[in-house]
Design a protein around this motif. Structure first.
Motif, PDB file in Angstrom:
ATOM      1  N   ASN B  46      66.033  12.483  26.240  1.00  9.18           N
ATOM      2  CA  ASN B  46      64.738  12.615  26.887  1.00  9.18           C
ATOM      3  C   ASN B  46      63.620  12.370  25.872  1.00  9.18           C
ATOM      4  O   ASN B  46      63.480  13.107  24.887  1.00  9.18           O
ATOM      5  N   GLN B  47      62.838  11.341  26.137  1.00  7.28           N
ATOM      6  CA  GLN B  47      61.775  10.938  25.210  1.00  7.28           C
ATOM      7  C   GLN B  47      60.839  12.089  24.866  1.00  7.28           C
ATOM      8  O   GLN B  47      60.418  12.268  23.737  1.00  7.28           O
ATOM      9  N   GLU B  48      60.545  12.905  25.870  1.00  9.12           N
ATOM     10  CA  GLU B  48      59.538  13.951  25.707  1.00  9.12           C
ATOM     11  C   GLU B  48      60.025  15.087  24.798  1.00  9.12           C
ATOM     12  O   GLU B  48      59.250  15.684  24.075  1.00  9.12           O
ATOM     13  N   TRP B  49      61.340  15.378  24.913  1.00  7.80           N
ATOM     14  CA  TRP B  49      61.888  16.535  24.188  1.00  7.80           C
ATOM     15  C   TRP B  49      62.462  16.174  22.831  1.00  7.80           C
ATOM     16  O   TRP B  49      62.826  17.043  22.058  1.00  7.80           O
ATOM     17  N   ARG B  50      62.593  14.878  22.587  1.00  5.80           N
ATOM     18  CA  ARG B  50      63.355  14.441  21.420  1.00  5.80           C
ATOM     19  C   ARG B  50      62.808  15.022  20.120  1.00  5.80           C
ATOM     20  O   ARG B  50      63.547  15.544  19.291  1.00  5.80           O
ATOM     21  N   THR B  52      60.929  17.666  19.584  1.00  4.98           N
ATOM     22  CA  THR B  52      61.131  19.108  19.496  1.00  4.98           C
ATOM     23  C   THR B  52      62.569  19.423  19.116  1.00  4.98           C
ATOM     24  O   THR B  52      62.844  20.262  18.262  1.00  4.98           O
ATOM     25  N   ASP B 115      63.485   7.942  16.146  1.00  9.25           N
ATOM     26  CA  ASP B 115      62.483   8.914  16.591  1.00  9.25           C
ATOM     27  C   ASP B 115      62.726  10.284  15.988  1.00  9.25           C
ATOM     28  O   ASP B 115      61.799  11.036  15.726  1.00  9.25           O
ATOM     29  N   LEU B 445      53.896  18.308  15.487  1.00 13.79           N
ATOM     30  CA  LEU B 445      53.905  17.649  16.793  1.00 13.79           C
ATOM     31  C   LEU B 445      52.579  17.843  17.511  1.00 13.79           C
ATOM     32  O   LEU B 445      52.433  17.472  18.674  1.00 13.79           O
ATOM     33  N   ALA B 447      51.263  20.631  18.559  1.00 18.14           N
ATOM     34  CA  ALA B 447      51.446  21.528  19.704  1.00 18.14           C
ATOM     35  C   ALA B 447      51.109  22.969  19.344  1.00 18.14           C
ATOM     36  O   ALA B 447      51.723  23.901  19.837  1.00 18.14           O
TER      37      ALA B 447
END
Lengths: 188, 498
Positions: B46-50, B52, B115, B445, B447
């Motif tokens: 998953n691109q979004e979670w990678r 993290t 990534d 990140l 965040a």
């Protein structure tokens, strides 16, 4: 020297028994322990592994003394620095706060004093527990005893032990394998 | 001495761990490991979670890596110091070290997925940007810079001919002393002019690029000799190749001695280990610099390698105590290992509790006291907010509590108590590693301080790596005897007395 006269005037220091080898002295020590003697000791030119157990020695109180010695050192250093640097005369260094948050700066001194106090407790504790310093010891009057630092293995049972008896103890030592048993007088 | 044990009373070929006895546990570990690894893989996809997940994976990886590294360290130390006490437990150290090649498999996400490494080690992306930007700049500015340079040369030529004619006219009426002085001046002017107009001084794509990179990110440019992708990949592979060779070599000698009892193998292991130890130190230091210190490439600490090493040796000794007790509870090693061995392992743990505190305090103290901007970032991040609580917790629970517990002889000689301390130490090491890796995640990140919900990723990654490695470790125990059964010093070890 008149042997009988001194013997009646003063009890002897004890019996010095010499043994052939490490193994012999180790086995003998176990037997002396089991016979219930309290005031006795083993002398050898080098430390013998497991001798503590064979002699039935308990734990020394020294470790407790050192623990409290070290703790006193840590506390001393903390109070000394805290009191002078926080309460009495705060010194501002590099804009660091003069309160408990400065404690990292105190650690080196706390550490050093802990070591110093522990080391002193070890030194003076050992000396106190061994009743040192003393200038002479009755055992030094025995010529044979010189070999304790060379190749002799000895067991000494002291005359002040409640189980000590001039005849029976000698017989006992011979029975457990002593090569030679010598009566040492207390000439102090 | 009273009850001298002889090796002749032990089984001739040592004791073998029967993995069928623990097949239930193995099955559980395997299924849990596979399931959680699949879950991790899904998250990685998953691109979004990678990004993290990358931090979670690094945290899990580095924790188990330090344990295996500690296993190798104790094996090396044991051989190099010709230690007699530890022969009975040496095979367990080797087994722990043998996990190093497997850890390479778990490190693959860092090598394979760009990534993942990009999210962890920002210098990679920033360096790429810096280079491509400088390239663009150089390509578009070559003409103007060349024109500027030509203009400069023209001006210098005019100035130079003026100066030269001035000096030459002065020469005519000068005394010999003045002449020499003027000649010197003329030579200097000529040399300066020649340097400026020479081909080497002409701006090229390369020179403009270098200058631009230095201007835009001087730290990254100056560290470029070390922080570049080619060398990074080379190091990554080299670490694992070297570590694998070291442990395989020592393990090979040890196992072959089980068969033939040749004492020359002990001698060879001792000689080689003395040479291996410096190599081990270098690999350990650079590996943790690459993977942990470079989470923020602007920060540096000269204590970093030894700090990680201290925690690694300490917690792997704790693991050895636990594994040993587990095996003894299953009925193995009963005649080989006694409380005296526990006592020594406890003492070593105690020593390393103090060593860890000494090193981590030295690292903190110098940075805190000097208070230089480029050095403080690491601790600034961890001394604020909730991370500060973790920092203080580490001071109290990673040092003071185990220090006082292990001071007592009773704790070191009672297997149950020593196991409790070992579990505690491992828990603290987990927190230590978490405290090193995770605070970088939020800020990196973008965040905030903590990425919300990311702790589930951390637990998942930890379970995945942990369960699979535990499975592999338990299975590897069954391959050879649990202790070196024909080591010439085995008899000394089983009769150990403190």
């Amino acid at each position: 020297m008149n042997g009988t006269a001194t013997a009646t005037a003063k009890p002897p220091f004890g019996y010095l028994a010499e043994f052939e080898s490490v193994r012999a002295v180790y086995k003998a020590a176990e037997k002396v322990r089991d016979a219930g003697f309290k005031h006795w000791d083993v002398h050898s030119p080098f430390p013998i592994h497991g001798m503590d157990e064979a002699m039935g020695l308990g734990r020394s109180v020294l470790s407790w003394l050192v623990f409290f010695g070290g703790a006193t050192g840590a506390l001393t250093a903390f109070i000394l620095q805290g009191f002078t640097q926080i309460a009495l005369y705060p010194t501002i260094v590099q804009g660091k706060p003069a309160n408990l948050n400065t404690i990292p700066a105190f650690f080196p001194v706390i550490f050093e004093l802990t070591i110093l106090f522990s080391a002193f407790t070890v030194l003076f504790g050992i000396m106190g527990l061994n009743q040192l310093p003393r200038l002479n010891h009755p055992l030094f009057s025995s010529k044979n005893f010189c070999r304790f630092s060379d190749d002799g293995f000895f067991i000494v049972i002291e005359g002040r032990d409640s189980k000590f008896s001039k005849e029976k103890t000698k017989a006992f030592l011979e029975e457990i394998g002593a090569k030679e048993v010598e009566l040492v007088e207390d000439d102090a | 001495m009273s009850a001298h044990k002889s090796v002749k009373d032990l089984p001739e070929d040592g004791e073998k761990f029967d993995i069928k006895k623990v097949s239930k546990l193995l099955g559980m570990l395997f299924s849990v490991g596979i399931l959680t690894t699949i879950a991790c893989a899904v998250i990685f996809l998953n691109q979004e979670w990678r990004a993290t997940m990358a931090y979670s994976w690094l945290f899990a990886f580095i924790f188990f890596f330090t344990l295996a590294l500690g296993g190798l360290f104790w094996t090396l130390l044991h051989n190099a110091t010709n230690s007699g006490w530890g022969v009975a437990v040496r095979r367990l150290m080797e087994n722990l070290g043998l996990m190093l090649p497997w850890l390479f498999v778990f490190a693959l996400p860092f090598v394979v997925i760009p990534d993942v490494r990009g999210a962890l080690w920002e210098w990679m992306g920033e360096r790429r940007e810096m280079i491509s930007e400088a390239e663009d700049y150089a390509a578009s500015h070559l003409e103007t810079e060349t024109a500027e340079w030509e203009e400069k040369v023209r001006e210098a030529r005019a100035r130079f001919s003026e100066v030269r004619s001035g000096i030459e006219s002065g020469m005519a009426k000068a005394t010999p002393g003045e002449k020499a002085f003027l000649q010197e001046k003329l030579d200097a002017e000529t040399a300066a002019f020649d340097a400026l107009k020479s081909e080497d001084a002409a701006p090229t794509v390369e020179s403009i690029k270098a200058h631009h990179m230095k201007e835009s990110n001087v730290l990254l440019y100056n560290k470029g000799g070390f922080l570049n992708m080619g060398f990074w990949f080379f190091r990554f592979i080299a670490y694992f190749v070297i570590l694998t060779l070291l442990i395989r070599f020592l393990r090979g000698l040890s196992v072959r001695q089980d068969a033939d009892g040749d004492e020359k193998r002990t001698m060879l292991a001792r000689r080689m280990s003395c040479g291996f130890l410096p190599l081990f130190a270098v690999v350990t230091t650079f590996a943790v610099i690459d993977w942990l210190m470079c989470l923020d490439y602007t920060w540096f600490s000269t204590m970093w390698g030894v700090y990680l090493f201290a925690g690694s040796a300490l917690s792997s000794m704790a693991v050895l105590v636990l594994v040993l007790t587990y095996l003894r509870n299953l009925g193995y090693l009963r005649d080989v290992v006694t409380e005296e061995h526990y006592h020594i392992m406890g003492k070593l743990m105690h020593a390393f509790v103090i060593f860890w505190a000494y090193i981590s305090f030295s690292q903190y103290f110098l940075i805190w006291y000097a208070n230089i901007t480029e050095e403080t970032r690491f601790f600034l991040m961890r001394n604020t907010g909730h991370w500060n609580t973790v920092s203080i917790l580490l001071v109290v629970c990673h040092f003071f509590i185990p220090f006082l517990a292990l001071l007592q002889k009773r704790v070191k000689t009672t297997p149950r108590l020593l196991c409790a301390v070992s579990l505690w130490m491992i828990a603290m090491h987990i927190i230590d590693m978490y405290w090193i890796v995770i605070p970088e995640r939020g800020p990196s990140l973008g965040a905030g301080v903590v990425v919300p919900g990311a702790i589930f990723f951390d637990v998942l990654a930890f379970t995945a790596v942990g369960a699979l490695l535990a499975y592999i470790f338990l299975r590897s125990l069954g391959k050879d005897s649990l202790y070196p059964c024909r080591d010439p010093r085995l008899e000394e070890s089983i009769n150990l007395m403190n």
